[in-house]
Design a protein around this motif. Structure first.
Motif, PDB file in Angstrom:
ATOM      1  N   ARG A 155      -3.450   2.885  -1.633  1.00  0.00           N
ATOM      2  CA  ARG A 155      -3.663   1.557  -2.215  1.00  0.00           C
ATOM      3  C   ARG A 155      -2.461   1.113  -3.041  1.00  0.00           C
ATOM      4  NH1 ARG A 155      -8.696   3.512  -5.666  1.00  0.00           N
ATOM      5  NH2 ARG A 155      -8.777   4.872  -3.840  1.00  0.00           N
ATOM      6  N   TYR A 156      -1.752   2.061  -3.634  1.00  0.00           N
ATOM      7  CA  TYR A 156      -0.572   1.700  -4.429  1.00  0.00           C
ATOM      8  C   TYR A 156       0.624   1.398  -3.530  1.00  0.00           C
ATOM      9  CZ  TYR A 156      -3.610   3.703  -7.942  1.00  0.00           C
ATOM     10  OH  TYR A 156      -4.689   3.969  -8.747  1.00  0.00           O
ATOM     11  N   PHE A 157       0.740   2.121  -2.427  1.00  0.00           N
ATOM     12  CA  PHE A 157       1.770   1.784  -1.458  1.00  0.00           C
ATOM     13  C   PHE A 157       1.504   0.407  -0.844  1.00  0.00           C
ATOM     14  CE2 PHE A 157       3.082   6.355  -1.071  1.00  0.00           C
ATOM     15  CZ  PHE A 157       4.430   6.130  -1.299  1.00  0.00           C
ATOM     16  N   PHE A 158       0.235  -0.002  -0.810  1.00  0.00           N
ATOM     17  CA  PHE A 158      -0.090  -1.337  -0.306  1.00  0.00           C
ATOM     18  C   PHE A 158       0.562  -2.405  -1.180  1.00  0.00           C
ATOM     19  CE2 PHE A 158      -2.889  -5.038  -0.927  1.00  0.00           C
ATOM     20  CZ  PHE A 158      -2.759  -5.631   0.317  1.00  0.00           C
ATOM     21  N   TYR A 159       0.519  -2.228  -2.490  1.00  0.00           N
ATOM     22  CA  TYR A 159       1.148  -3.194  -3.382  1.00  0.00           C
ATOM     23  C   TYR A 159       2.657  -3.261  -3.136  1.00  0.00           C
ATOM     24  CZ  TYR A 159      -3.302  -2.666  -5.852  1.00  0.00           C
ATOM     25  OH  TYR A 159      -4.624  -2.620  -6.166  1.00  0.00           O
ATOM     26  N   ALA A 160       3.279  -2.099  -2.934  1.00  0.00           N
ATOM     27  CA  ALA A 160       4.710  -2.063  -2.635  1.00  0.00           C
ATOM     28  C   ALA A 160       4.994  -2.723  -1.293  1.00  0.00           C
ATOM     29  CB  ALA A 160       5.212  -0.618  -2.635  1.00  0.00           C
ATOM     30  N   ALA A 161       4.082  -2.535  -0.315  1.00  0.00           N
ATOM     31  CA  ALA A 161       4.276  -3.135   1.004  1.00  0.00           C
ATOM     32  C   ALA A 161       4.226  -4.656   0.928  1.00  0.00           C
ATOM     33  CB  ALA A 161       3.208  -2.627   1.970  1.00  0.00           C
ATOM     34  N   VAL A 163       5.337  -6.430  -1.575  1.00  0.00           N
ATOM     35  CA  VAL A 163       6.657  -6.819  -2.079  1.00  0.00           C
ATOM     36  C   VAL A 163       7.698  -6.759  -0.968  1.00  0.00           C
ATOM     37  CG1 VAL A 163       8.497  -6.243  -3.722  1.00  0.00           C
ATOM     38  CG2 VAL A 163       6.090  -6.056  -4.413  1.00  0.00           C
ATOM     39  N   VAL A 164       7.665  -5.676  -0.182  1.00  0.00           N
ATOM     40  CA  VAL A 164       8.614  -5.529   0.918  1.00  0.00           C
ATOM     41  C   VAL A 164       8.435  -6.654   1.936  1.00  0.00           C
ATOM     42  CG1 VAL A 164       9.279  -4.077   2.873  1.00  0.00           C
ATOM     43  CG2 VAL A 164       8.824  -3.036   0.645  1.00  0.00           C
TER      44      VAL A 164
END
Length: 273
Positions: A155-161, A163-164
């Motif tokens: 779920r935290y990588f989702f937030y970074a994704a 942004v990307v």
């Protein structure tokens, strides 16, 4: 006298006293191995290609296109390679390829993705290799121990994704320029970037975590009509999550490869206007 419930001589995995003592590892006669083998080949091909491109540290910018593997450029050594956009947050001490800084976020998002976890668990670890086919492992702990417990940070990588994807959207907007940075132009690379960013957004938004963020913890959808419509939209995309996962994986590799071909001088970017 045998009763048919004795443990199999090679007891392990699903072979236990509560299972039928069948000598055959499974009773499937179809080509069940084809799906995991194809998945393994596809993922391995992307791993090899992305690793080569990430460490090559060359041919990732051809005005006005910047490879999605290298955007945004966050190191000083990226500035020396081209005159394009550069955030330069890492300064000159970062001597490795600038792509390594960026790829950790989209790759982390994909590695922890619910679909990709199923895909590489089955294809690389045979856990299990297919439905009704016993896995070769003696024990099964799921994702309750290190390192697989780290899958919970999806779920935290989702937030970074998100942004990307926003950054790649900005790069797509910049692709409506020519090599002299004049607006109002469009080339073949622009279409490649448009297709790629559309698939990237579709895959990102179709994520299970996004679906939960949009419609989770609601007791009454009728009291939240906007979130309910958003949840329905994400749900329709989520039903095609596997297709979007593969399509976006191919599109981002093709977008990078297109920039590589133009930057290395294989051909010039065809301009439509």
């Amino acid at each position: 006298m045998a009763t048919g419930t004795e443990p199999h001589p090679n007891s392990g995995g699903v072979r236990s006293a509560t299972r039928a003592a069948i000598d055959a590892p499974h009773l499937r006669t179809d080509r069940w191995w084809l799906a995991p083998a194809t998945t393994a080949a596809g993922l391995l091909a992307f791993i090899v290609y992305s690793t080569w491109r990430a460490f090559s540290n060359a041919h990732y910018y051809a005005a006005p296109y910047v490879s999605p593997f290298y955007s945004p450029c966050l190191a000083e050594n990226c500035r020396t390679m081209h005159a394009g956009p550069n955030a330069d947050l890492f300064g000159s001490w970062w001597a490795l390829s600038p792509a390594i800084i960026i790829l950790i976020f989209p790759l982390g998002f994909r590695l922890t993705c619910y679909y990709y976890r199923k895909a590489y668990y089955r294809s690389f670890w045979a856990s299990p290799p297919a439905c009704a086919v016993a896995e070769p492992h003696r024990t099964y702990t799921g994702e309750s121990r290190f390192p697989l417990i780290l899958q919970n940070i999806h779920r935290y990588f989702f937030y970074a994704a998100i942004v990307v994807a926003g950054i790649l959207t900005y790069d797509t907007v910049l692709s409506f320029r020519d090599e002299h940075y004049r607006w109002g132009h469009m080339g073949l690379g622009t279409l490649v970037f448009l297709v790629n960013i559309t698939l990237i957004w579709a895959y990102t938004v179709s994520c299970h975590s996004c679906r939960h963020i949009v419609g989770g913890k609601l007791k009454h959808f009728s009291r939240h009509p906007v979130r309910y419509r958003m949840w329905q939209f994400v749900g329709r995309l989520n039903a095609r999550h596997m297709l979007l996962a593969w399509s976006s994986l191919v599109s981002v590799a093709l977008a990078d490869f297109y920039v590589y071909l133009v930057a290395s001088g294989v051909f010039d970017d065809p301009r439509f206007f």
